[in-house]
Write an enzyme that holds these catalytic residues in place. Structure first.
Site, PDB file in Angstrom:
ATOM      1  N   ASP A  76       0.853  -1.180   0.000  1.00 52.50           N
ATOM      2  CA  ASP A  76       0.000   0.000   0.000  1.00 52.50           C
ATOM      3  C   ASP A  76       0.891   1.232   0.000  1.00 52.50           C
ATOM      4  O   ASP A  76       1.942   1.237   0.645  1.00 52.50           O
ATOM      5  CB  ASP A  76      -0.916   0.027   1.223  1.00 52.50           C
ATOM      6  CG  ASP A  76      -2.050   1.012   1.022  1.00 52.50           C
ATOM      7  OD1 ASP A  76      -2.997   0.671   0.288  1.00 52.50           O
ATOM      8  OD2 ASP A  76      -1.981   2.125   1.568  1.00 52.50           O
ATOM      9  N   SER A  77       0.486   2.243  -0.724  1.00 54.40           N
ATOM     10  CA  SER A  77       1.227   3.507  -0.761  1.00 54.40           C
ATOM     11  C   SER A  77       0.331   4.629  -0.278  1.00 54.40           C
ATOM     12  O   SER A  77      -0.843   4.693  -0.636  1.00 54.40           O
ATOM     13  CB  SER A  77       1.703   3.813  -2.182  1.00 54.40           C
ATOM     14  OG  SER A  77       2.646   2.864  -2.600  1.00 54.40           O
TER      15      SER A  77
END
Length: 134
Positions: A76-77
């Protein structure tokens, strides 16, 4: 057995991200894609870094729970701008509005990773960061 190599484990990407899939393909890895469907709601009091890593772990856990083998990669960013998490904008207009608001600022793009061996449950996690100037 000397000289024997086991077949490569299938990499399962727990994400619908075309960008992540393209990075893996560029490295010569063709992942199987399995979207986790994880709720990405923030938890009050968690830092942006904690939020990012938690989502990567949740995504990998959700997909690994459905597999008996393979390596499951959850990621996840999140952009940390002044301690506030900013995910992907929902629309092009929202993206333009954000770019204008962020002009002249510096943020940190955090990317959390969780790799799970679905057969053994062993895992590795981490968060990488990159400064982004607008």
């Amino acid at each position: 057995m000397p000289g024997h190599t086991s077949p490569a484990a299938q990499l399962i990407l727990a994400s619908a991200s075309a960008g992540r899939r393209n990075v893996l393909r560029a490295a010569g890895i063709e992942p199987l894609v399995a979207v986790s469907g994880v709720d990405e709601t923030e938890i009050p009091g968690e830092t942006v870094r904690e939020h990012c890593l938690r989502l990567a772990i949740l995504k990998a856990d959700a997909v690994a729970a459905t597999r008996s083998a393979g390596l499951v990669l959850g990621a996840d960013s999140v952009l940390d701008l002044g301690g506030e998490p900013l995910g992907k904008p929902a629309t092009a207009a929202e993206a333009v509005q954000r770019w204008r608001a962020m002009s002249g600022q510096t943020g940190t793009l955090l990317t959390g990773h969780c790799l799970i061996d679905a057969r053994t449950g062993k895992r590795a996690t981490g968060v990488a960061s990159t400064l982004v100037r607008f």
